[in-house]
Design a protein around this motif. Structure first.
Motif, PDB file in Angstrom:
ATOM      1  N   GLN A   4       1.000  -1.315   0.008  1.00  0.00           N
ATOM      2  CA  GLN A   4       0.011   0.184   0.189  1.00  0.00           C
ATOM      3  C   GLN A   4       0.599   0.940   0.182  1.00  0.00           C
ATOM      4  O   GLN A   4       2.178   1.714   0.929  1.00  0.00           O
ATOM      5  N   ALA A   5       0.753   2.388  -1.029  1.00  0.00           N
ATOM      6  CA  ALA A   5       1.654   3.110  -1.041  1.00  0.00           C
ATOM      7  C   ALA A   5       0.435   4.303   0.016  1.00  0.00           C
ATOM      8  O   ALA A   5      -0.421   4.961  -0.595  1.00  0.00           O
ATOM      9  N   SER A   6       1.569   5.269   0.385  1.00  0.00           N
ATOM     10  CA  SER A   6       0.633   7.074   0.673  1.00  0.00           C
ATOM     11  C   SER A   6       1.664   7.332   0.654  1.00  0.00           C
ATOM     12  O   SER A   6       3.053   7.428   0.752  1.00  0.00           O
ATOM     13  N   GLY A   7       1.500   8.791   0.997  1.00  0.00           N
ATOM     14  CA  GLY A   7       2.196  10.215   1.323  1.00  0.00           C
ATOM     15  C   GLY A   7       1.900  10.926  -0.057  1.00  0.00           C
ATOM     16  O   GLY A   7       3.383  12.469  -0.343  1.00  0.00           O
ATOM     17  N   GLY A   8       1.264  11.109  -0.796  1.00  0.00           N
ATOM     18  CA  GLY A   8       1.210  11.582  -2.130  1.00  0.00           C
ATOM     19  C   GLY A   8       0.401  12.688  -1.452  1.00  0.00           C
ATOM     20  O   GLY A   8       0.269  13.452  -1.113  1.00  0.00           O
ATOM     21  N   GLY A   9       0.298  14.172  -2.701  1.00  0.00           N
ATOM     22  CA  GLY A   9       0.164  15.510  -2.457  1.00  0.00           C
ATOM     23  C   GLY A   9      -0.164  16.219  -3.057  1.00  0.00           C
ATOM     24  O   GLY A   9       0.221  16.349  -4.551  1.00  0.00           O
ATOM     25  N   LEU A  10      -0.397  17.381  -3.017  1.00  0.00           N
ATOM     26  CA  LEU A  10      -0.093  18.368  -4.492  1.00  0.00           C
ATOM     27  C   LEU A  10       1.329  19.829  -3.464  1.00  0.00           C
ATOM     28  O   LEU A  10       1.177  19.805  -2.589  1.00  0.00           O
ATOM     29  N   VAL A  11       2.024  19.372  -4.263  1.00  0.00           N
ATOM     30  CA  VAL A  11       3.241  20.219  -4.118  1.00  0.00           C
ATOM     31  C   VAL A  11       3.869  20.565  -5.122  1.00  0.00           C
ATOM     32  O   VAL A  11       3.407  21.211  -6.906  1.00  0.00           O
ATOM     33  N   GLN A  12       4.082  22.689  -5.403  1.00  0.00           N
ATOM     34  CA  GLN A  12       5.143  23.221  -6.158  1.00  0.00           C
ATOM     35  C   GLN A  12       6.030  22.335  -6.911  1.00  0.00           C
ATOM     36  O   GLN A  12       6.909  21.533  -6.505  1.00  0.00           O
ATOM     37  N   ALA A  13       6.446  23.420  -8.340  1.00  0.00           N
ATOM     38  CA  ALA A  13       7.069  23.035  -8.500  1.00  0.00           C
ATOM     39  C   ALA A  13       8.930  23.050  -7.857  1.00  0.00           C
ATOM     40  O   ALA A  13       8.575  24.195  -7.827  1.00  0.00           O
TER      41      ALA A  13
END
Length: 113
Positions: A4-13
């Motif tokens: 199970q993968a986790s930890g993603g999100g929205l981030v700026q370049a």
């Protein structure tokens, strides 16, 4: 065995994220573990992997920016992603190589420009 993968999100370049892959069940048959992305028009492909002995292998698109590591107990694999680019936007999955049929939900990484 499940991953199970986790930890993603929205981030700026230019920003960073760390993904985690928790492996439940017996890990002795999972060698190596890879992180996969969805290539448009193709099946998911691993772009980075790590052997059960901790030897990493990086694709050219992430070399020098991403670091894969494996916890000592070998049931968690991390992906440290630095210098993120908008083209890194995707749903990220972890799985063995070759992959198991159960992919889990993946984790979405969105990099804004």
């Amino acid at each position: 065995v499940q991953l199970q993968a986790s930890g993603g999100g929205l981030v700026q370049a230019g920003g960073s994220l760390r993904l985690s892959c928790v492996i439940s069940g017996s890990t002795t048959s999972l060698n190596p573990i890879g992180w996969y992305r969805q290539v448009p028009g193709k099946q998911r492909e691993p772009f980075v992997s790590i052997s059960i002995g901790g030897v990493p292998n990086y694709g050219d698109s992430v070399k020098g920016r991403f670091t894969i590591s494996r916890e000592g107990a070998k049931n968690v694999v991390y992906l440290q992603m630095n210098s993120l680019k908008p083209e890194d936007t995707d749903v990220y999955y972890c799985n063995s190589i070759p992959p198991l049929t159960d992919w889990g939900q993946g984790t979405l990484v969105t990099v804004s420009s």
